[in-house]
Design a protein around this motif. Structure first.
Motif, PDB file in Angstrom:
ATOM      1  N   ARG A 367     -12.736  10.570  -0.179  1.00  0.00           N
ATOM      2  CA  ARG A 367     -11.553  11.367  -0.472  1.00  0.00           C
ATOM      3  C   ARG A 367     -10.349  10.986   0.412  1.00  0.00           C
ATOM      4  NH1 ARG A 367     -12.078  15.662  -3.735  1.00  0.00           N
ATOM      5  NH2 ARG A 367     -14.165  16.272  -4.379  1.00  0.00           N
ATOM      6  N   PRO A 368      -9.943   9.742   0.378  1.00  0.00           N
ATOM      7  CA  PRO A 368      -8.739   9.383   1.142  1.00  0.00           C
ATOM      8  C   PRO A 368      -7.515  10.033   0.528  1.00  0.00           C
ATOM      9  CG  PRO A 368      -9.352   7.585  -0.311  1.00  0.00           C
ATOM     10  CD  PRO A 368     -10.448   8.610  -0.426  1.00  0.00           C
ATOM     11  N   ASP A 369      -6.455  10.151   1.336  1.00  0.00           N
ATOM     12  CA  ASP A 369      -5.210  10.694   0.803  1.00  0.00           C
ATOM     13  C   ASP A 369      -4.759   9.807  -0.353  1.00  0.00           C
ATOM     14  OD1 ASP A 369      -5.233  12.676   2.688  1.00  0.00           O
ATOM     15  OD2 ASP A 369      -3.961  11.588   4.111  1.00  0.00           O
ATOM     16  N   ARG A 370      -4.594  10.412  -1.525  1.00  0.00           N
ATOM     17  CA  ARG A 370      -4.210   9.627  -2.699  1.00  0.00           C
ATOM     18  C   ARG A 370      -2.694   9.490  -2.752  1.00  0.00           C
ATOM     19  NH1 ARG A 370      -8.752   8.792  -5.971  1.00  0.00           N
ATOM     20  NH2 ARG A 370      -7.421   7.232  -6.937  1.00  0.00           N
ATOM     21  N   ASN A 371      -2.271   8.317  -3.091  1.00  0.00           N
ATOM     22  CA  ASN A 371      -0.850   7.992  -3.126  1.00  0.00           C
ATOM     23  C   ASN A 371      -0.612   7.141  -4.363  1.00  0.00           C
ATOM     24  OD1 ASN A 371       1.718   6.858  -2.713  1.00  0.00           O
ATOM     25  ND2 ASN A 371       1.491   6.951  -0.491  1.00  0.00           N
ATOM     26  N   MET A 372       0.269   7.597  -5.244  1.00  0.00           N
ATOM     27  CA  MET A 372       0.502   6.891  -6.491  1.00  0.00           C
ATOM     28  C   MET A 372       1.221   5.558  -6.293  1.00  0.00           C
ATOM     29  SD  MET A 372      -0.983   8.760  -8.680  1.00  0.00           S
ATOM     30  CE  MET A 372      -0.409   8.115 -10.249  1.00  0.00           C
ATOM     31  N   SER A 373       1.651   5.272  -5.062  1.00  0.00           N
ATOM     32  CA  SER A 373       2.363   4.027  -4.813  1.00  0.00           C
ATOM     33  C   SER A 373       1.462   2.932  -4.268  1.00  0.00           C
ATOM     34  CB  SER A 373       3.514   4.269  -3.820  1.00  0.00           C
ATOM     35  OG  SER A 373       3.000   4.535  -2.523  1.00  0.00           O
ATOM     36  N   GLN A 374       0.203   3.240  -3.978  1.00  0.00           N
ATOM     37  CA  GLN A 374      -0.682   2.216  -3.434  1.00  0.00           C
ATOM     38  C   GLN A 374      -2.128   2.562  -3.727  1.00  0.00           C
ATOM     39  OE1 GLN A 374       0.602   2.654   0.655  1.00  0.00           O
ATOM     40  NE2 GLN A 374      -1.219   3.815   1.189  1.00  0.00           N
ATOM     41  N   SER A 375      -2.983   1.558  -3.641  1.00  0.00           N
ATOM     42  CA  SER A 375      -4.401   1.755  -3.932  1.00  0.00           C
ATOM     43  C   SER A 375      -5.098   2.404  -2.737  1.00  0.00           C
ATOM     44  CB  SER A 375      -5.059   0.410  -4.253  1.00  0.00           C
ATOM     45  OG  SER A 375      -4.900  -0.474  -3.153  1.00  0.00           O
ATOM     46  N   PRO A 376      -6.176   3.150  -2.980  1.00  0.00           N
ATOM     47  CA  PRO A 376      -6.878   3.802  -1.877  1.00  0.00           C
ATOM     48  C   PRO A 376      -7.755   2.824  -1.097  1.00  0.00           C
ATOM     49  CG  PRO A 376      -7.976   4.271  -3.951  1.00  0.00           C
ATOM     50  CD  PRO A 376      -6.732   3.506  -4.290  1.00  0.00           C
ATOM     51  N   LEU A 377      -7.922   3.085   0.189  1.00  0.00           N
ATOM     52  CA  LEU A 377      -8.808   2.373   1.120  1.00  0.00           C
ATOM     53  C   LEU A 377      -8.298   0.992   1.525  1.00  0.00           C
ATOM     54  CD1 LEU A 377     -12.394   3.313  -0.140  1.00  0.00           C
ATOM     55  CD2 LEU A 377     -10.948   4.475   1.532  1.00  0.00           C
ATOM     56  N   PHE A 378      -7.705   0.261   0.637  1.00  0.00           N
ATOM     57  CA  PHE A 378      -7.132  -1.041   0.997  1.00  0.00           C
ATOM     58  C   PHE A 378      -5.986  -1.363   0.048  1.00  0.00           C
ATOM     59  CE2 PHE A 378     -10.222  -2.046  -2.267  1.00  0.00           C
ATOM     60  CZ  PHE A 378      -9.577  -3.009  -3.036  1.00  0.00           C
ATOM     61  N   VAL A 380      -4.792  -4.825   0.172  1.00  0.00           N
ATOM     62  CA  VAL A 380      -4.808  -6.288   0.123  1.00  0.00           C
ATOM     63  C   VAL A 380      -6.192  -6.742  -0.308  1.00  0.00           C
ATOM     64  CG1 VAL A 380      -4.592  -8.397   1.485  1.00  0.00           C
ATOM     65  CG2 VAL A 380      -3.017  -6.510   1.879  1.00  0.00           C
ATOM     66  N   LEU A 381      -6.238  -7.679  -1.271  1.00  0.00           N
ATOM     67  CA  LEU A 381      -7.504  -8.180  -1.805  1.00  0.00           C
ATOM     68  C   LEU A 381      -7.665  -9.649  -1.416  1.00  0.00           C
ATOM     69  CD1 LEU A 381      -9.777  -7.029  -3.741  1.00  0.00           C
ATOM     70  CD2 LEU A 381      -8.661  -8.377  -5.534  1.00  0.00           C
ATOM     71  N   PHE A 382      -8.912 -10.013  -1.077  1.00  0.00           N
ATOM     72  CA  PHE A 382      -9.249 -11.394  -0.705  1.00  0.00           C
ATOM     73  C   PHE A 382     -10.297 -11.901  -1.692  1.00  0.00           C
ATOM     74  CE2 PHE A 382     -11.969 -14.442   1.497  1.00  0.00           C
ATOM     75  CZ  PHE A 382     -11.047 -15.333   2.021  1.00  0.00           C
ATOM     76  N   VAL A 383      -9.980 -13.018  -2.375  1.00  0.00           N
ATOM     77  CA  VAL A 383     -10.878 -13.569  -3.390  1.00  0.00           C
ATOM     78  C   VAL A 383     -11.162 -15.024  -3.047  1.00  0.00           C
ATOM     79  CG1 VAL A 383     -11.229 -13.991  -5.854  1.00  0.00           C
ATOM     80  CG2 VAL A 383      -9.792 -12.066  -5.113  1.00  0.00           C
ATOM     81  N   TYR A 384     -12.461 -15.373  -2.983  1.00  0.00           N
ATOM     82  CA  TYR A 384     -12.838 -16.765  -2.702  1.00  0.00           C
ATOM     83  C   TYR A 384     -13.775 -17.250  -3.803  1.00  0.00           C
ATOM     84  CZ  TYR A 384     -14.567 -20.927  -0.306  1.00  0.00           C
ATOM     85  OH  TYR A 384     -14.881 -22.220   0.014  1.00  0.00           O
ATOM     86  N   GLN A 385     -13.324 -18.274  -4.514  1.00  0.00           N
ATOM     87  CA  GLN A 385     -14.113 -18.855  -5.606  1.00  0.00           C
ATOM     88  C   GLN A 385     -14.620 -20.217  -5.129  1.00  0.00           C
ATOM     89  OE1 GLN A 385     -10.941 -18.874  -8.426  1.00  0.00           O
ATOM     90  NE2 GLN A 385     -11.297 -16.765  -9.101  1.00  0.00           N
ATOM     91  N   ALA A 409       0.605  -7.284 -10.574  1.00  0.00           N
ATOM     92  CA  ALA A 409      -0.052  -7.237  -9.263  1.00  0.00           C
ATOM     93  C   ALA A 409      -0.719  -5.875  -9.120  1.00  0.00           C
ATOM     94  CB  ALA A 409       0.953  -7.462  -8.134  1.00  0.00           C
ATOM     95  N   LYS A 410      -2.030  -5.887  -9.062  1.00  0.00           N
ATOM     96  CA  LYS A 410      -2.761  -4.624  -8.933  1.00  0.00           C
ATOM     97  C   LYS A 410      -2.708  -4.096  -7.507  1.00  0.00           C
ATOM     98  CE  LYS A 410      -5.980  -6.333 -12.440  1.00  0.00           C
ATOM     99  NZ  LYS A 410      -5.451  -7.718 -12.409  1.00  0.00           N
ATOM    100  N   TYR A 411      -2.520  -5.004  -6.550  1.00  0.00           N
ATOM    101  CA  TYR A 411      -2.469  -4.641  -5.138  1.00  0.00           C
ATOM    102  C   TYR A 411      -1.174  -5.185  -4.529  1.00  0.00           C
ATOM    103  CZ  TYR A 411      -7.378  -3.909  -6.161  1.00  0.00           C
ATOM    104  OH  TYR A 411      -8.545  -3.483  -6.737  1.00  0.00           O
ATOM    105  N   ASP A 412      -0.892  -4.788  -3.302  1.00  0.00           N
ATOM    106  CA  ASP A 412       0.291  -5.327  -2.634  1.00  0.00           C
ATOM    107  C   ASP A 412       0.202  -6.847  -2.562  1.00  0.00           C
ATOM    108  OD1 ASP A 412       0.840  -2.676  -2.290  1.00  0.00           O
ATOM    109  OD2 ASP A 412       0.759  -2.694  -0.101  1.00  0.00           O
ATOM    110  N   LEU A 413      -0.962  -7.331  -2.122  1.00  0.00           N
ATOM    111  CA  LEU A 413      -1.196  -8.767  -2.008  1.00  0.00           C
ATOM    112  C   LEU A 413      -2.614  -9.076  -2.462  1.00  0.00           C
ATOM    113  CD1 LEU A 413       0.261  -9.423   1.572  1.00  0.00           C
ATOM    114  CD2 LEU A 413       1.329 -10.094  -0.595  1.00  0.00           C
ATOM    115  N   THR A 414      -2.787 -10.172  -3.176  1.00  0.00           N
ATOM    116  CA  THR A 414      -4.119 -10.665  -3.522  1.00  0.00           C
ATOM    117  C   THR A 414      -4.149 -12.150  -3.227  1.00  0.00           C
ATOM    118  OG1 THR A 414      -4.462  -9.009  -5.262  1.00  0.00           O
ATOM    119  CG2 THR A 414      -5.816 -10.997  -5.355  1.00  0.00           C
ATOM    120  N   LEU A 415      -4.970 -12.550  -2.263  1.00  0.00           N
ATOM    121  CA  LEU A 415      -5.107 -13.964  -1.916  1.00  0.00           C
ATOM    122  C   LEU A 415      -6.309 -14.528  -2.657  1.00  0.00           C
ATOM    123  CD1 LEU A 415      -4.062 -16.311  -0.133  1.00  0.00           C
ATOM    124  CD2 LEU A 415      -5.788 -15.651   1.551  1.00  0.00           C
ATOM    125  N   VAL A 416      -6.070 -15.528  -3.488  1.00  0.00           N
ATOM    126  CA  VAL A 416      -7.136 -16.150  -4.273  1.00  0.00           C
ATOM    127  C   VAL A 416      -7.289 -17.593  -3.810  1.00  0.00           C
ATOM    128  CG1 VAL A 416      -7.965 -16.737  -6.581  1.00  0.00           C
ATOM    129  CG2 VAL A 416      -6.563 -14.677  -6.241  1.00  0.00           C
TER     130      VAL A 416
END
Length: 986
Positions: A367-378, A380-385, A409-416
């Motif tokens: 139950r993190p504080d919900r904010n419609m301007s950003q995703s909960p818990l994190f 920034v996403l890190f993706v390694y293929q 962009a689903k998140y502020d930043l997504t590094l792929v």
């Protein structure tokens, strides 16, 4: 369904009502199945934004050669028939979303003929059409949730675009689709019956299994792990953005790409092997390190997706399986990169052991504080293929992948990150365009590459010291933007500048007070007589003389007389409490006081040599009116101004002659002051803004108009004064300026605004017909070190950037370990150069703390002043003010240490504890508020507290509001939680 109900609790009443209405309009279907937990979240988000395309997954392949379109259609229909997920739609039954499996096993293929366009236009048209089709808005209730478009470029060139909604697919699924298409198309072309292994389950079986798994013991065990791992997690990543975060996330995005060399990837693999880690872990550690260096945040949460196909039955299934893990790292700046990698490795391994718990369930449980301007818990996403995606074969066709630029962009930043067939490392950074500019993202990728290179060179260096800035950027920050050296053709002290001006314009009016005017020659002669007298009584270099006077022509004569005698003046404002004045006079060592008869009853210090400028005219008239021989050097003291001190006592800032000269000449040149201009003397003498008022007027041939104090405090009187005296130039604080109408000042030409931060609301009314300058600078660097003209075309969002450094001043923006921060990243401003104060009078400890050795200059002994101001460089070299690092504030232009007010309150016998904060409950109206816990419940009257504070503090430091609490709110570590203090009216 309880999961949807919990999500609905986060909505505003309006959005909740709209969603409930949609739920009531749907339902009544049979042959339905539950949604997986990931599907529930996406379904919910799509209901909130039905037209959103943020969760579309596009993929395209180019085919050159002989293509059989009928066979292509049959192959696609074979995949649709094989995977129920591609025939799935979503309905609502009893206010619960469910999956509905459709029976129609064919899918229309859209043909778009681009061969009709000239060949040189086809590529651009293709990009435009792919972008349009990729933004297909899917109807989750009616489907289909997959679209296929075949673009015909020529009889032998085609591009097939596949677009899937994420709710029925993921990245792994796209690979399955293309693989099966290749097999089916090849078999059909060869006239063979397509053979694909039977699917043991369908996606709905996985969804049903997931709901059952959630009732088992393993779910409880994994939940315990995640709750412990994320206990007290940071609310958000404080990553610096180029633009203010909007109230609602729009998912508008773009991406930037680079390719890192094969040697770099090979060496990263080698380091990973040596440390018993995977390349994923090493790259993640490097990414987190760069985030730490950008945000100066020691506790970081980064999301990473996992395929979530750890069972054989799901490996060849199209559907939305991917889960997201939250990888939390607590960084120690003194750790080496090897140490950080070990921490990341341990965290990753434990997370992978507990990867089955759906991310959506984790969010519900924490139950993190919900904010419609950003995703909960994190955010920034890190993706390694780590599996290279190669070309696949089709009969009679050359096939290759078509890159599609991300527009969401689903998140502020997504590094792929991905390994290319040639062994290079593909690096793509998807970013929210509501937050970031493209140049910032490109710089970030360059910093990431340089950081990884230095990690390989220095894996045992402290992570706080690992360099990551390219040489050209470092040169701009430290050298190019600090090329300010200027040799002014002038004498080494301020009296020489004034005397030179008096010789050039002897008959021009220099001063005007209450209609009484002194010409430059008269002012020079009067101040010379006083200077001769002061020399006789011992005033010379390094001798401090108090100026205890009301606003008047005599006050200006007193200041010039002291400076001409070679001494330094100490402003003592008659409105200050006697106790504070006495402290300043005694602490400064001043034994001579220049004052007026009307102030005799309230002298700040006994046994001082008192000179009454309005009572000793006869004695002074006998002195010579000629200029005195120069007896000082550039490094001699010019004035001491006392500022608010955090320890409860004010501190004296010592300013040298050379700094005062440099400021004066810089301002005159920048603002183009000259004879005939009429300048307002607005600020109290005890405020360093008065230095700019006085000397830029008297050293330029302008006329200085001294306004009585009572007219400064009354806006209507101030406006009348400005208009009736045809003032052309003034320096003013934003809080006062906002109350004045430009329409009432037809003669005004130039506005200089400083003393506190301001927004475009302050500036815009003045830009049409006035020159508007913004100045910045603390008392410790001689009033101001940055100045620039503001024009409409450079206003940035709501903030107003500062401009160029004045000549002979240097500015460095550093992190907490004194490393230069990148362009666009906040850091603390450090200032050096000619205008730097000598230090704090009789405070060697505080001087050493705030005036540190300069590490970037070539001259030994140079120092930098640690301002405590958070700023950042913009890409063009302008500096943007962001706020304070400490509890020092600016209110109506006055610099205030909140600790000084709290120290005085703590002396009151009825106060147990007190906290003072600045509140801005009305935009633009900053006020001090004191929160007090009384001793034994005995609450003192507010009027009594004001009188108590006024014994020690000037009126601008006395809070306007006192709030009494039973106890002060505390943070988990026992400190006062200033953010939890209630509004004064609560």
């Amino acid at each position: 369904m309880t999961d949807i109900s919990k999500l609905m609790e986060t909505l505003s009443p309006e959005k909740r009502k709209l969603l409930e209405l949609r739920l009531r309009k749907r339902g009544g279907l049979s042959n339905t199945f539950p949604l997986s937990f990931a599907q529930q979240r996406l379904w919910f988000l799509q209901q909130l934004q039905p037209d959103s395309t943020a969760y579309n997954i596009p993929a395209a392949i180019r085919m050159e050669g002989v293509l059989n379109i009928d066979v292509l259609q049959k192959a696609i229909n074979g995949i649709v028939a094989r995977h129920e997920s591609l025939r799935t739609t979503f309905a609502v039954v009893n206010e619960t979303p469910v999956q509905v499996i459709g029976t129609k096993k064919t899918l229309p293929l859209k043909l778009v003929d681009l061969s009709i366009f000239p060949i040189e236009q086809r590529d651009s048209m293709l990009g435009q059409k792919i972008d349009e089709e990729s933004k297909t808005v899917f109807d989750l209730a009616n489907g289909p949730l997959i679209s296929l478009t075949l673009f015909v470029l020529s009889p032998n060139a085609y591009v097939l675009l596949l677009v899937l909604h994420h709710i029925v697919s993921d990245g792994w699924s796209v690979g399955i689709f293309i693989k099966e298409f290749s097999i089916l198309y090849g078999s059909l072309i060869d006239g063979k019956k397509p053979v694909l292994p039977a699917l043991p389950i369908q996606y709905v079986d996985f969804a049903v299994w997931q709901h059952r798994w959630m009732k088992g013991e393993q779910k409880k065990e994994q939940l315990v792990y995640w709750k412990e791992q994320l206990a007290g997690h940071p609310a958000k990543l404080e990553f610096p953005t180029d633009k203010p975060r909007p109230a609602f996330k729009s998912n508008h995005g773009s991406s930037a790409k680079q390719t890192f060399p094969k040697t770099l990837l090979d060496n990263l693999r080698r380091l990973s092997y040596e440390e018993g880690a995977t390349t994923f872990m090493t790259l993640l550690a490097g990414f987190k390190l760069l985030l730490f260096r950008y945000a100066e945040q020691y506790d970081l949460c980064v999301g990473t997706p996992i395929a979530n196909r750890n069972r054989q039955e799901t490996e060849n299934l199209i559907g939305f399986f991917v889960n997201t893990l939250v990888l939390r790292t607590r960084l120690n700046p003194k750790s080496t990169f090897r140490g950080l990698l070990e921490t990341v490795k341990e965290t990753s391994l434990e997370a992978f052991k507990n990867q089955d718990l759906p991310f959506e369930i984790l969010v519900e449980e924490l139950r993190p504080d919900r904010n419609m301007s950003q995703s909960p818990l994190f955010q920034v996403l890190f993706v390694y293929q780590n599996v290279p995606v190669g070309d696949f074969a089709l009969p009679n066709l050359r096939v290759s992948n078509v890159e599609i630029e991300s527009r969401t962009a689903k998140y502020d930043l997504t590094l792929v990150l991905g390994e290319l067939p040639e062994g290079e490392l593909s690096v793509e950074l998807e970013y929210d365009t509501d937050l970031f500019d493209r140049d910032t993202i490109q710089r970030f990728l360059e910093h990431f590459r340089i950081l990884l290179e230095n990690v390989l060179l220095h894996p045992d260096m402290h992570i706080e010291s690992l360099p990551f800035l390219p040489k050209d950027e470092l040169s701009r920050l430290l050298v190019e933007w600090n090329k300010t050296k200027t040799n002014f053709d002038t004498k080494p002290c301020i009296r020489s500048l004034f005397e030179q001006q008096a010789a050039q314009t002897p008959d021009m009016p220099a001063l005007n007070h209450n209609g009484f005017t002194l010409t430059y020659d008269e002012l020079n002669r009067q101040s010379n007589r006083l200077a001769h007298y002061l020399r006789k009584i011992g005033v010379g270099p390094e001798v401090v003389v108090g100026v205890y006077m009301e606003r008047s022509a005599e006050m200006i004569v007193a200041i010039l007389g002291i400076l001409k005698a070679g001494g330094a003046y100490l402003p003592l404002d008659p409105d200050y409490p006697l106790q504070r004045l006495t402290y300043m006079a005694e602490h400064s060592g001043s034994d001579i006081l220049l004052t007026q008869r009307k102030l005799t009853s309230k002298l700040p210090k006994d046994r001082m040599k008192v000179v009454f400028l309005d009572g000793q005219q006869a004695e002074l008239a006998g002195e010579s009116a000629e200029n005195l021989p120069l007896n000082i050097a550039p490094g001699n003291l010019a004035y001491i101004i006392y500022t608010s001190g955090s320890t409860g006592t004010p501190k004296g800032v010592m300013i040298n002659q050379i700094g005062l000269c440099n400021l004066t000449l810089s301002y005159i040149k920048r603002i183009n002051l000259k004879p005939g201009k009429r300048v307002l003397q607005f600020f109290s003498l005890s405020f360093d803004g008065s230095v700019a008022d006085i000397f830029m007027a008297l050293c330029s041939g302008s006329t200085l108009f001294i306004i009585p104090r009572e007219k400064v405090m009354d806006i209507s009187e101030l406006t009348r004064f400005l208009k009736s005296n045809k003032i052309t130039n003034f320096v003013m604080t934003p809080s006062v300026l906002e109350m004045i109408s430009n329409n009432d000042l037809p003669y005004l030409e130039t506005v200089v605004c400083g003393g506190e931060s301001f927004t475009r609301r302050t500036v815009e009314p003045w830009l049409a017909d006035k020159n508007f300058y913004n100045i910045y600078g603390p008392t410790e660097i001689t009033v101001g070190s940055l100045i620039g003209r503001i024009e409409e075309n450079i206003l940035r969002n709501e903030t107003v950037p500062m401009y160029d450094p004045i000549p002979n001043m240097r500015h460095y923006i550093l992190d907490s370990r004194l490393n230069p921060v990148p362009i666009g990243v906040p850091g603390e401003l450090y200032i050096g150069g000619i205008g730097l104060a000598r230090g704090y009078l009789k405070r060697p400890d505080l001087t050493a703390e705030r005036f540190i050795p300069e590490a970037f200059g070539n001259s030994p002994g140079e120092r930098l002043y640690k301002t405590g101001d958070l700023v950042r460089y913009l890409p063009d070299g302008k500096i943007e003010f962001l706020g304070r690092k400490d509890f020092q504030v600016k209110v109506r232009g006055f610099r205030i240490e909140l600790g000084e007010i709290e120290a005085v309150l703590d002396k009151h016998d009825q106060i147990k504890s007190a906290i003072v904060v600045v509140r801005e409950d009305i935009p633009g109206d900053k006020r001090l508020a004191a929160y007090i816990v009384a001793t034994d419940g005995k609450v003192p009257r507010q009027s009594e507290l004001r009188e108590f504070l006024l014994k020690d503090l000037p009126d601008y430091m006395v809070p306007s509001t006192f709030v009494f609490l039973e106890k002060l709110p505390l943070t988990p570590n026992g400190k006062v939680d200033r953010r939890a203090l209630p509004a004064p009216d609560q």
